[in-house]
Design a protein around this motif. Sequence first.
Motif, PDB file in Angstrom:
ATOM      1  N   ASP A 181       0.836  -1.202   0.000  1.00 45.04           N
ATOM      2  CA  ASP A 181       0.000   0.000   0.000  1.00 45.04           C
ATOM      3  C   ASP A 181       0.870   1.251   0.000  1.00 45.04           C
ATOM      4  N   LEU A 182       0.491   2.210  -0.817  1.00 42.28           N
ATOM      5  CA  LEU A 182       1.139   3.514  -0.864  1.00 42.28           C
ATOM      6  C   LEU A 182       0.070   4.578  -0.674  1.00 42.28           C
ATOM      7  N   LEU A 183       0.314   5.487   0.271  1.00 41.68           N
ATOM      8  CA  LEU A 183      -0.604   6.586   0.538  1.00 41.68           C
ATOM      9  C   LEU A 183       0.160   7.902   0.450  1.00 41.68           C
ATOM     10  N   TYR A 184      -0.403   8.841  -0.300  1.00 47.19           N
ATOM     11  CA  TYR A 184       0.224  10.163  -0.434  1.00 47.19           C
ATOM     12  C   TYR A 184      -0.847  11.235  -0.272  1.00 47.19           C
ATOM     13  N   SER A 185      -0.484  12.296   0.456  1.00 53.25           N
ATOM     14  CA  SER A 185      -1.396  13.422   0.604  1.00 53.25           C
ATOM     15  C   SER A 185      -0.609  14.716   0.692  1.00 53.25           C
ATOM     16  N   ASN A 186      -1.140  15.748   0.074  1.00 53.87           N
ATOM     17  CA  ASN A 186      -0.503  17.060   0.109  1.00 53.87           C
ATOM     18  C   ASN A 186      -1.572  18.117   0.375  1.00 53.87           C
ATOM     19  N   LEU A 187      -1.344  18.904   1.425  1.00 49.63           N
ATOM     20  CA  LEU A 187      -2.286  19.960   1.805  1.00 49.63           C
ATOM     21  C   LEU A 187      -1.583  21.302   1.704  1.00 49.63           C
ATOM     22  N   ASP A 188      -2.028  22.121   0.764  1.00 53.83           N
ATOM     23  CA  ASP A 188      -1.517  23.485   0.585  1.00 53.83           C
ATOM     24  C   ASP A 188      -2.587  24.457   1.039  1.00 53.83           C
ATOM     25  N   SER A 189      -2.202  25.427   1.847  1.00 57.89           N
ATOM     26  CA  SER A 189      -3.193  26.392   2.308  1.00 57.89           C
ATOM     27  C   SER A 189      -2.547  27.731   2.607  1.00 57.89           C
ATOM     28  N   THR A 190      -3.338  28.761   2.520  1.00 52.28           N
ATOM     29  CA  THR A 190      -2.939  30.096   2.956  1.00 52.28           C
ATOM     30  C   THR A 190      -4.016  30.621   3.908  1.00 52.28           C
ATOM     31  N   ARG A 191      -3.599  31.447   4.824  1.00 45.78           N
ATOM     32  CA  ARG A 191      -4.524  31.998   5.808  1.00 45.78           C
ATOM     33  C   ARG A 191      -4.160  33.456   6.076  1.00 45.78           C
ATOM     34  N   GLN A 192      -5.146  34.318   6.005  1.00 48.99           N
ATOM     35  CA  GLN A 192      -4.940  35.733   6.301  1.00 48.99           C
ATOM     36  C   GLN A 192      -5.898  36.143   7.414  1.00 48.99           C
ATOM     37  N   GLU A 193      -5.341  36.721   8.480  1.00 50.60           N
ATOM     38  CA  GLU A 193      -6.126  37.141   9.640  1.00 50.60           C
ATOM     39  C   GLU A 193      -5.998  38.655   9.812  1.00 50.60           C
ATOM     40  N   ASN A 194      -7.135  39.313  10.020  1.00 40.25           N
ATOM     41  CA  ASN A 194      -7.164  40.749  10.270  1.00 40.25           C
ATOM     42  C   ASN A 194      -7.998  41.005  11.523  1.00 40.25           C
ATOM     43  N   PHE A 195      -7.406  41.718  12.488  1.00 35.08           N
ATOM     44  CA  PHE A 195      -8.107  42.004  13.737  1.00 35.08           C
ATOM     45  C   PHE A 195      -8.024  43.497  14.049  1.00 35.08           C
ATOM     46  N   LEU A 196      -9.147  44.028  14.538  1.00 29.92           N
ATOM     47  CA  LEU A 196      -9.203  45.391  15.057  1.00 29.92           C
ATOM     48  C   LEU A 196      -9.614  45.277  16.513  1.00 29.92           C
ATOM     49  N   GLU A 197      -8.698  45.663  17.434  1.00 27.51           N
ATOM     50  CA  GLU A 197      -8.892  45.299  18.840  1.00 27.51           C
ATOM     51  C   GLU A 197      -8.487  46.424  19.789  1.00 27.51           C
ATOM     52  N   ALA A 198      -9.059  46.338  20.985  1.00 29.39           N
ATOM     53  CA  ALA A 198      -8.648  47.194  22.099  1.00 29.39           C
ATOM     54  C   ALA A 198      -7.920  46.293  23.091  1.00 29.39           C
ATOM     55  N   TRP A 199      -6.671  46.600  23.375  1.00 28.42           N
ATOM     56  CA  TRP A 199      -5.884  45.636  24.146  1.00 28.42           C
ATOM     57  C   TRP A 199      -5.373  46.161  25.482  1.00 28.42           C
ATOM     58  N   SER A 200      -5.856  47.298  25.919  1.00 29.93           N
ATOM     59  CA  SER A 200      -5.427  47.820  27.221  1.00 29.93           C
ATOM     60  C   SER A 200      -5.893  46.939  28.373  1.00 29.93           C
ATOM     61  N   LEU A 201      -7.070  46.304  28.242  1.00 27.78           N
ATOM     62  CA  LEU A 201      -7.677  45.575  29.352  1.00 27.78           C
ATOM     63  C   LEU A 201      -6.977  44.262  29.659  1.00 27.78           C
ATOM     64  N   SER A 202      -5.974  43.880  28.876  1.00 21.40           N
ATOM     65  CA  SER A 202      -5.246  42.632  29.135  1.00 21.40           C
ATOM     66  C   SER A 202      -3.813  42.883  29.595  1.00 21.40           C
ATOM     67  N   PHE A 215       2.466  14.227   3.235  1.00 18.63           N
ATOM     68  CA  PHE A 215       2.471  12.951   3.950  1.00 18.63           C
ATOM     69  C   PHE A 215       2.677  11.811   2.954  1.00 18.63           C
ATOM     70  N   THR A 216       3.588  10.876   3.312  1.00 20.37           N
ATOM     71  CA  THR A 216       3.853   9.715   2.478  1.00 20.37           C
ATOM     72  C   THR A 216       3.986   8.489   3.373  1.00 20.37           C
ATOM     73  N   GLN A 217       3.362   7.383   2.947  1.00 27.21           N
ATOM     74  CA  GLN A 217       3.464   6.134   3.709  1.00 27.21           C
ATOM     75  C   GLN A 217       3.545   4.938   2.766  1.00 27.21           C
ATOM     76  N   HIS A 218       4.474   4.035   3.091  1.00 23.77           N
ATOM     77  CA  HIS A 218       4.607   2.763   2.383  1.00 23.77           C
ATOM     78  C   HIS A 218       4.404   1.637   3.392  1.00 23.77           C
ATOM     79  N   THR A 219       3.623   0.630   3.029  1.00 22.05           N
ATOM     80  CA  THR A 219       3.457  -0.551   3.888  1.00 22.05           C
ATOM     81  C   THR A 219       3.457  -1.803   3.032  1.00 22.05           C
ATOM     82  N   PHE A 220       4.035  -2.873   3.596  1.00 15.40           N
ATOM     83  CA  PHE A 220       4.034  -4.189   2.943  1.00 15.40           C
ATOM     84  C   PHE A 220       3.575  -5.221   3.960  1.00 15.40           C
ATOM     85  N   ASN A 221       2.618  -6.030   3.549  1.00 14.52           N
ATOM     86  CA  ASN A 221       1.973  -6.957   4.470  1.00 14.52           C
ATOM     87  C   ASN A 221       1.943  -8.364   3.886  1.00 14.52           C
TER      88      ASN A 221
END
Length: 461
Positions: free
Chosen positions: A308-329, A375-381
């Motif tokens: 068995d051979l299993l292959y997976s590839n996950l490509d992603s981008t993430r953009q975060e935008n925050f408008l905050e009041a941070w004095s209280l922490s 991710f890559t995996q090889h198995t022999f059974n």
Amino acid sequence: MTHNHPRRRAHNIGVSLGAMTVALMTAGAAMAQEGPEATEVEEIVVTGFRASLANALNIKRNEAGVVDAISAEDIADFPDSNLAESIQRIPGVSIDRDAGEGRSLTVRGLSSEFTRTRINGIEAQATTGATDSSGGVNRGRGFDFNVFASELFNNITVRKTAAAETEEGSLGATVDLRTSRPFDYPGFTAGGSLQYGYNDMAEDWAPRGAFLVSNTWMDGQVGALLSVAYSERSLFEEGFSSVRWGPASGDNGFANPEALPGGAANAPNLFHPRIPRYGRLVHEQERTGATLSLQARPGHGPTTFTYDLLYSNLDSTRQENFLEAWSLSRNASQGGKPEVVIVDAVAEGAELVYLELDNMDMRTEQRFDRLNTEFTQHTFNIDHDFSDTFRMNVLVGRSESVFDNGEQTTVIIDRQNTDGYSIDFRGNRNLPLINYGFDVTDPNAWTIVVRRAWRRARKSG
């Protein structure tokens, strides 16, 4: 005599019905003998949802321990689009999500750190990144199920109790994932699926497709199977977050705690958001997976060889935008909460549902990440049956997961000592009305304080 008539009548009716039934059965038998011979059916193959339930029940029936199983309804057709979403159907299992998709498991109250995951019998680990509120980058031994397309697998087994045949290392459960193999299907088999969705918030299309082709030769002694799955997702999130609630007396308290409802003595009993903020997050994801399986059973004998051979590839981008009041922490040494002046405050129970504050520090933060997991995996059974009660199974394999945070860019812009800031939960507990006290779109009102970028990678195998 009068009382015996109804009883006798009922008895007679019963005999008559019985005689009629016998007569009808005899007549039916005679007609069947006179008619054409019935066609003999050699085999009835049940597929689809009913077959998946029967297969899952057979797995539970043949196990000595506490086991739950889920089987694919058809070729490349799991009940959910994500493995974690499918596993959460099992009692005692809950999941954590990231970007609207199941990522990790919690079994009977124990997190993914206490759960082992095996793929085709080999222990594996797959890691990826996420938003900070969803756990951030996986640096532990937990397994991220969103790395894989569900179409690549046809069976999931969750083992909740220990067994001699299962290696130790799990307090929660052992999750077994199994990909499809050619001997699972009779002869030539092919199938596929195609989905196309539209996200009106992200304003983008999301294609998803998979196909599987399998065949056996030499009267079922040799077989090969190939499956491929591909998907794209565009997700847009926006909303309010508090980054937890803290006591009004925390971080050295406000500059004028006597302005709180109940006065300064009531400050430990009142709570407010630590970092009230609005956020907008954009996720782009592309996932590709493939499996290859080769099997041989020479001479239809007791020995089966499987690769068995299993292959997976996950490509992603993430953009975060925050408008905050941070004095209280922040505390006094950081120039935070002790400098904040309470203009007005309203409490409902222990919650400060309305606050008007002066000398508040504002921050807008933007972060961009480019993430990749391969991710890559090889198995022999080798599986050999010596008899009906004695069997040998030899398994060797290797798996590797490489996570790369190829790019991470953060830009922070601040504004100090703002008057007229207010936050109001009275109209909506989940989406408060926030007045920042100035024009947040004016670039001259802000000062750039942080600009940084870095790269990091993690490899596990």
